[in-house]
Motif scaffolding. Sequence first.
Motif, PDB file in Angstrom:
ATOM      1  N   ASP B   1     -20.605 -30.577 -12.355  1.00 19.46           N
ATOM      2  CA  ASP B   1     -19.471 -31.507 -12.524  1.00 19.46           C
ATOM      3  C   ASP B   1     -18.287 -30.976 -11.720  1.00 19.46           C
ATOM      4  N   ALA B   2     -17.932 -31.715 -10.671  1.00 13.28           N
ATOM      5  CA  ALA B   2     -16.851 -31.264  -9.816  1.00 13.28           C
ATOM      6  C   ALA B   2     -15.538 -31.423 -10.554  1.00 13.28           C
ATOM      7  N   GLY B   3     -14.659 -30.446 -10.348  1.00  7.71           N
ATOM      8  CA  GLY B   3     -13.341 -30.547 -10.910  1.00  7.71           C
ATOM      9  C   GLY B   3     -12.455 -31.366  -9.999  1.00  7.71           C
ATOM     10  N   VAL B   4     -11.160 -31.122 -10.063  1.00  5.76           N
ATOM     11  CA  VAL B   4     -10.206 -31.820  -9.211  1.00  5.76           C
ATOM     12  C   VAL B   4     -10.242 -31.178  -7.817  1.00  5.76           C
ATOM     13  N   THR B   5     -10.444 -32.000  -6.806  1.00  3.57           N
ATOM     14  CA  THR B   5     -10.481 -31.466  -5.445  1.00  3.57           C
ATOM     15  C   THR B   5      -9.344 -32.040  -4.631  1.00  3.57           C
ATOM     16  N   GLN B   6      -8.719 -31.189  -3.818  1.00  2.10           N
ATOM     17  CA  GLN B   6      -7.608 -31.597  -2.976  1.00  2.10           C
ATOM     18  C   GLN B   6      -7.885 -31.208  -1.534  1.00  2.10           C
ATOM     19  N   SER B   7      -7.406 -32.054  -0.628  1.00  3.96           N
ATOM     20  CA  SER B   7      -7.539 -31.738   0.795  1.00  3.96           C
ATOM     21  C   SER B   7      -6.312 -32.204   1.556  1.00  3.96           C
ATOM     22  N   GLN B  18       5.269 -37.208   9.290  1.00  2.98           N
ATOM     23  CA  GLN B  18       4.758 -37.777   8.049  1.00  2.98           C
ATOM     24  C   GLN B  18       3.460 -37.051   7.688  1.00  2.98           C
ATOM     25  N   VAL B  19       3.173 -36.959   6.375  1.00  5.30           N
ATOM     26  CA  VAL B  19       1.970 -36.250   5.948  1.00  5.30           C
ATOM     27  C   VAL B  19       1.292 -37.020   4.815  1.00  5.30           C
ATOM     28  N   THR B  20      -0.025 -36.934   4.782  1.00  2.62           N
ATOM     29  CA  THR B  20      -0.809 -37.533   3.694  1.00  2.62           C
ATOM     30  C   THR B  20      -1.692 -36.474   3.061  1.00  2.62           C
ATOM     31  N   LEU B  21      -1.581 -36.320   1.765  1.00  2.00           N
ATOM     32  CA  LEU B  21      -2.402 -35.378   1.015  1.00  2.00           C
ATOM     33  C   LEU B  21      -3.353 -36.177   0.124  1.00  2.00           C
ATOM     34  N   ARG B  22      -4.546 -35.622  -0.105  1.00  2.00           N
ATOM     35  CA  ARG B  22      -5.568 -36.363  -0.824  1.00  2.00           C
ATOM     36  C   ARG B  22      -6.057 -35.630  -2.063  1.00  2.00           C
ATOM     37  N   CYS B  23      -6.482 -36.402  -3.046  1.00  2.00           N
ATOM     38  CA  CYS B  23      -6.930 -35.832  -4.311  1.00  2.00           C
ATOM     39  C   CYS B  23      -8.067 -36.658  -4.891  1.00  2.00           C
ATOM     40  N   SER B  24      -9.122 -35.983  -5.307  1.00  2.00           N
ATOM     41  CA  SER B  24     -10.199 -36.630  -6.055  1.00  2.00           C
ATOM     42  C   SER B  24     -10.171 -36.082  -7.479  1.00  2.00           C
ATOM     43  N   PRO B  25     -10.043 -36.946  -8.480  1.00  2.00           N
ATOM     44  CA  PRO B  25      -9.931 -36.462  -9.854  1.00  2.00           C
ATOM     45  C   PRO B  25     -11.257 -35.945 -10.392  1.00  2.00           C
ATOM     46  N   LYS B  26     -11.177 -35.252 -11.481  1.00  2.00           N
ATOM     47  CA  LYS B  26     -12.366 -34.783 -12.197  1.00  2.00           C
ATOM     48  C   LYS B  26     -13.182 -36.006 -12.619  1.00  2.00           C
ATOM     49  N   SER B  27     -14.497 -35.854 -12.598  1.00  2.00           N
ATOM     50  CA  SER B  27     -15.382 -36.935 -12.978  1.00  2.00           C
ATOM     51  C   SER B  27     -15.031 -37.470 -14.373  1.00  2.00           C
ATOM     52  N   ALA B  92      -3.157 -33.358 -10.485  1.00  2.00           N
ATOM     53  CA  ALA B  92      -3.732 -33.148 -11.819  1.00  2.00           C
ATOM     54  C   ALA B  92      -4.331 -34.465 -12.302  1.00  2.00           C
ATOM     55  N   SER B  93      -5.486 -34.381 -12.912  1.00  2.00           N
ATOM     56  CA  SER B  93      -6.104 -35.595 -13.430  1.00  2.00           C
ATOM     57  C   SER B  93      -6.256 -35.532 -14.943  1.00  2.00           C
ATOM     58  N   SER B  94      -6.376 -36.704 -15.537  1.00  2.00           N
ATOM     59  CA  SER B  94      -6.569 -36.822 -16.977  1.00  2.00           C
ATOM     60  C   SER B  94      -7.258 -38.136 -17.263  1.00  2.00           C
ATOM     61  N   HIS B  95      -7.712 -38.279 -18.511  1.00  2.00           N
ATOM     62  CA  HIS B  95      -8.381 -39.501 -18.922  1.00  2.00           C
ATOM     63  C   HIS B  95      -7.467 -40.217 -19.900  1.00  2.00           C
ATOM     64  N   ARG B  96      -6.873 -41.315 -19.477  1.00  2.00           N
ATOM     65  CA  ARG B  96      -5.812 -41.960 -20.230  1.00  2.00           C
ATOM     66  C   ARG B  96      -6.201 -42.298 -21.656  1.00  2.00           C
ATOM     67  N   GLU B 102      -3.943 -35.977 -23.208  1.00  2.00           N
ATOM     68  CA  GLU B 102      -2.713 -35.282 -22.852  1.00  2.00           C
ATOM     69  C   GLU B 102      -2.999 -34.046 -21.985  1.00  2.00           C
ATOM     70  N   LYS B 103      -4.256 -33.669 -21.835  1.00  2.00           N
ATOM     71  CA  LYS B 103      -4.610 -32.432 -21.138  1.00  2.00           C
ATOM     72  C   LYS B 103      -4.771 -32.704 -19.642  1.00  2.00           C
ATOM     73  N   LEU B 104      -4.151 -31.882 -18.835  1.00  2.00           N
ATOM     74  CA  LEU B 104      -4.231 -32.019 -17.382  1.00  2.00           C
ATOM     75  C   LEU B 104      -5.207 -31.005 -16.799  1.00  2.00           C
ATOM     76  N   PHE B 105      -5.989 -31.476 -15.838  1.00  2.00           N
ATOM     77  CA  PHE B 105      -6.863 -30.603 -15.072  1.00  2.00           C
ATOM     78  C   PHE B 105      -6.298 -30.563 -13.652  1.00  2.00           C
ATOM     79  N   PHE B 106      -6.052 -29.366 -13.156  1.00  2.00           N
ATOM     80  CA  PHE B 106      -5.385 -29.205 -11.872  1.00  2.00           C
ATOM     81  C   PHE B 106      -6.351 -28.834 -10.762  1.00  2.00           C
ATOM     82  N   GLY B 107      -6.032 -29.311  -9.569  1.00  2.00           N
ATOM     83  CA  GLY B 107      -6.683 -28.826  -8.370  1.00  2.00           C
ATOM     84  C   GLY B 107      -5.991 -27.551  -7.898  1.00  2.00           C
TER      85      GLY B 107
END
Lengths: 115, 115
Positions: B1-7, B18-27, B92-96, B102-107
Motif C-alpha cells: 500500500d503506497a503512502g503519500v507520494t510527492q514529485s 512558475q512551478v507545479t508540484l504534484r501529490c498522490s494521496p494514500k490509497s 498530506a492526505s486524509s479520508h474525509r 482527522e489524521k493526516l498522512f504526510f509525504g
Amino acid sequence: AQSVTQLDSQVPVFEEAPVELRCNYSSSVSVYLFWYVQYPNQGLQLLLKYLSGSTLVKGINGFEAEFNKSQTSFHLRKPSVHISDTAEYFCAVSEANTGGFKTIFGAGTRLFVKA
Amino acid sequence: DAGVTQSPTHLIKTRGQQVTLRCSPKSGHDTVSWYQQALGQGPQFIFQYYEEEERQRGNFPDRFSGHQFPNYSSELNVNALLLGDSALYLCASSHRAGPTNEKLFFGSGTQLSVL
C-alpha cells in the motif's frame, strides 16, 4: 481562529533522562490535538492524538501527552529518552468546520538527545 | 500500500518563474492538504482540496493555487516565484468520511529553492 504555541524551540537532554515538550493552544470550539514527529529528511509522522475521553493519551515509542482543558495545554512527555528520539516535534490542533478538518501546526521543538 | 507520494523531490527555479508540484494521496484517501515548511519553522497551511474543489485556505496570496483531479491526486502551482517561496512543500492526505478523518498522512515533501 485556532493557534498553537510551542514554548521551547530547542530541548537538549541526556540519554535516559525524562523530557517534557510544552504546547499551548487556542481555539473557539472543540478541538482535536496531536503531536507529530519529523525525523531528518522525512515527512511528519503521527506520534499521538487526543480526540476525547481520557486526558492522558499514549503514543508510539513510549511517548504520552496530557490534555489540560483549563490550561489549554497538551504537553508531551517521555520518562526516558533514547538517542533515536532526536528529531523535530510538532504540536498541532485541528478544528472541524463546514469545510472539513483544518490542522494548524506549532513552530516545532527540536529535541536533541545527548549520550 | 503506497503512502503519500510527492514529485519532484527537489526543484530549483529562478525568481518570477512558475512551478507545479504534484501529490498522490494514500490509497483510499480523498482529501489533500498542502503545507509550506520554511527552514526551522512549522508547516504552514496553504489549502485543502476535496471533491476537486478548494475547501479551506490559509493565509497565502493568490499566487498559490491548486487543483485536484478525479483520481484524488493534486497539484500545487506557484506563480511569480519570490525568494521567500523557498521551502519544503508538504502534501498530506486524509479520508474525509473515514473513522480517523482527522489524521493526516504526510509525504516526504518537495524541496523548492528559488534563486
